[in-house]
Design a protein around this motif. Structure first.
Motif, short mmCIF file in Angstrom:
data_model
loop_
_atom_site.label_atom_id
_atom_site.label_comp_id
_atom_site.label_asym_id
_atom_site.label_seq_id
_atom_site.Cartn_x
_atom_site.Cartn_y
_atom_site.Cartn_z
N THR A 81 28.13 33.89 40.37
CA THR A 81 28.86 35.16 40.41
C THR A 81 30.36 34.93 40.63
N GLU A 82 30.70 33.90 41.38
CA GLU A 82 32.13 33.58 41.57
C GLU A 82 32.77 33.18 40.24
N TYR A 83 32.08 32.34 39.48
CA TYR A 83 32.63 31.93 38.19
C TYR A 83 32.68 33.12 37.21
N GLU A 84 31.68 33.97 37.27
CA GLU A 84 31.70 35.15 36.39
C GLU A 84 32.85 36.08 36.77
N ALA A 85 33.10 36.23 38.07
CA ALA A 85 34.24 37.04 38.49
C ALA A 85 35.56 36.39 38.06
N SER A 86 35.60 35.06 38.14
CA SER A 86 36.79 34.35 37.67
C SER A 86 37.01 34.58 36.18
N ALA A 87 35.93 34.55 35.40
CA ALA A 87 36.05 34.80 33.96
C ALA A 87 36.57 36.21 33.69
N GLU A 88 36.06 37.18 34.44
CA GLU A 88 36.53 38.56 34.26
C GLU A 88 37.99 38.70 34.68
N GLN A 89 38.38 37.94 35.71
CA GLN A 89 39.76 38.01 36.15
C GLN A 89 40.70 37.43 35.09
N PHE A 121 36.34 43.50 36.37
CA PHE A 121 36.63 42.42 37.30
C PHE A 121 36.21 42.79 38.72
N LYS A 122 36.56 44.00 39.16
CA LYS A 122 36.20 44.41 40.51
C LYS A 122 34.68 44.54 40.66
N ALA A 123 34.01 45.00 39.61
CA ALA A 123 32.55 45.08 39.66
C ALA A 123 31.93 43.70 39.81
N SER A 124 32.51 42.71 39.12
CA SER A 124 31.98 41.34 39.23
C SER A 124 32.22 40.77 40.62
N SER A 154 40.06 34.82 45.51
CA SER A 154 40.86 33.82 44.80
C SER A 154 40.08 33.21 43.65
N ASN A 155 39.55 34.07 42.79
CA ASN A 155 38.64 33.62 41.74
C ASN A 155 39.29 32.71 40.72
N THR A 156 40.62 32.88 40.51
CA THR A 156 41.26 32.07 39.49
C THR A 156 41.26 30.59 39.84
N GLY A 157 41.04 30.29 41.11
CA GLY A 157 41.00 28.88 41.49
C GLY A 157 39.84 28.14 40.89
#
Length: 473
Positions: free
Chosen positions: A128-136, A53-56, A466-469
């Motif tokens: 990349t924001e959506y990918e980070a959200s997916a990892e989160q 998640f942090k890498a994303s 705030s990726n979960t948003g």
């Protein structure tokens, strides 16, 4: 649920005997919540998911860098050997060597700002924001699943502990019968056949205890692998009844709305859509602003301080080159062999793949939710009859024991009754813990297990953006 069962058990003396086995005292107990919190803090799966998640998140920063200009500085110094038409001409005119060896010096600085890239930067940032959200969301899903694993291991350990208690009681009962029969046989009042029979049953009771102890040892190892500490002074947890769904339809609705795996799949779909939009950037021209400056000395065999041997002044005739440049440039690729169209089609297939993954995830969650719900429903019904079986087996064992003492029952009747009571208690114990596990499975299926355990995830899991948003598709 546990309290309701206990209240029902108190209705009979036989049930009290069962409850005495199933409810050990909890002094300085290690709670389920503590066990789950410890696992979340130490388990490698959580660390892997967190670092992904942090890498994303760093990929978001990389994509956002395209909003800013790039600035480059370069400098160089070295020897340059030159033989060219210019040096040969100077050799013919002035009688100097046509091979020129000078110290060349270069200094330059440049700035490039992309003014328009066909919306590629914007879409890359979204991707990349959506990918980070997916990892989160995957991190939260991993935590939910690990919490269920710990819960299962916690309850399995408690069940194994109590099966050992039952096996010890069963062994003690067989040992008492063996001593009574042996005493009769030694005094000549009993038969050797009865002694052989009870000896065999006693050996079986020993075997049951050893098997139970082995299972307890295995469950302790499984628990320690997850929690990183050995279990001690555990206590029976009580699921949050308020958070448990009351109907299967409600459970499925909560799962669809809250489960982090589905939210991760939704973010993957959005990331694939952003990737498709980014793939269209090559259909537009790229506009950049370039600003550069350079200072060069002794280029191409020309001495920057002396033009030639006949010059009386150190005039600069080309050895020095100073340049400042400011340009707006447009670069438009007109043909790339169909690569852009293929890239767009690739992104479209990725969108369909992500949607299929989301559908598969929902089907898995729907199946898990339904199975957990059915387990609760049928276990409730089953436990009523298993409890009756325990009560009846206890009464039968007591009655047979009294009747055996006055010669109305055989030794085999007493031994069979003792074994049936042991089996009935173990089956009831198994069903009771299966019911608890089913309740926690249901909370996990609806994505609310951690919340029901009142476990707060670390603030660093919330991320920097705030990726979960953006997790909803």
């Amino acid at each position: 649920m546990r309290n309701n069962v206990s209240q029902t058990l108190k209705k009979s003396v036989a049930a009290l005997a069962v409850a005495a086995v199933l409810l050990p005292p909890a002094v300085s107990a290690q709670s389920l919540e503590q066990a789950v919190a410890s696992a979340l803090d130490t388990h490698p799966q959580i660390k892997q998911a967190f670092n992904r998640f942090k890498a994303s998140e760093e990929q978001i920063n990389q994509a956002s860098a395209s909003y800013y200009p790039t600035i480059n500085f370069d400098a160089g110094i070295g020897r340059e050997w030159t033989e060219s038409p210019s040096t040969r001409r100077d050799s013919a005119l002035y009688g100097v060597d046509e091979n020129v060896d000078l110290t060349r010096r270069e200094i330059g600085v440049s700035l490039r700002q992309v003014l328009f890239s066909g919306f590629q930067t914007t879409n890359e940032v979204k991707r990349t924001e959506y990918e980070a959200s997916a990892e989160q969301w995957t991190l939260f899903s991993t935590a939910e699943d690990l919490a269920l694993e710990v819960t299962r291991a916690y309850l399995e350990f408690m069940r194994a502990e109590q099966v050992v208690v039952l096996a010890e009681r069963n062994l003690a009962s067989h040992q008492t019968i063996f001593e009574q029969v042996k005493q009769k046989t030694d005094s000549g009042l009993g038969s050797t056949a009865d002694l052989s029979q009870v000896t065999g049953r006693l050996a079986r009771a020993h075997s049951n205890l050893i098997s139970a102890q082995n299972n307890l040892s295995d469950s302790r190892v499984a628990y320690q692998r997850l929690v990183s500490v050995a279990p001690q002074d555990t206590r029976i947890p009580v699921p949050d009844a308020i958070m448990l769904p009351t109907t299967l339809e409600q459970a499925l609705s909560l799962a669809k709305e809250n489960h982090p795996t589905l939210k991760a799949a939704g973010s993957d779909i959005n990331a694939a859509m952003a990737q498709r939009d980014a793939s269209k950037s090559n259909y537009y021209p790229q506009v950049t602003f370039d600003l550069s400056a350079s200072w060069d000395d002794n280029l191409d065999g020309n001495d920057g301080t002396t033009a030639n041997p006949n010059d009386t002044i150190g005039a600069d005739v080309g050895g020095n080159s100073d340049e400042v440049l400011a340009m707006v440039r447009i670069n438009y690729n007109l043909f790339s062999g169909g690569a852009d169209r293929a890239r767009e089609r690739e992104a479209a297939y990725s969108i369909n793949e992500s949607k299929a993954i989301q559908l598969n995830a929902y089907q898995d969650i729907e199946e898990g939710t339904t199975l957990a719900w059915n387990a609760r429903v049928f276990l409730k019904q089953q436990m009523q009859y298993l409890r009756q079986h325990v009560e009846a087996a206890l009464e039968t064992r007591n009655a047979y024991d009294d009747q055996f003492k006055i010669g109305q029952r055989t030794l085999i009747d007493v031994l069979d009754a003792e074994n049936e009571l042991f089996q009935a208690r173990r089956e009831y114990l198994t069903a009771e813990y299966d019911d608890l596990i089913a309740q926690y499975r249901l909370l996990n299926a609806t994505g609310s297990l951690l919340e029901s355990l009142r476990i707060t995830t670390p603030a660093v899991w919330d991320g920097e953006n705030s990726n979960t948003g953006g997790a909803q598709s």
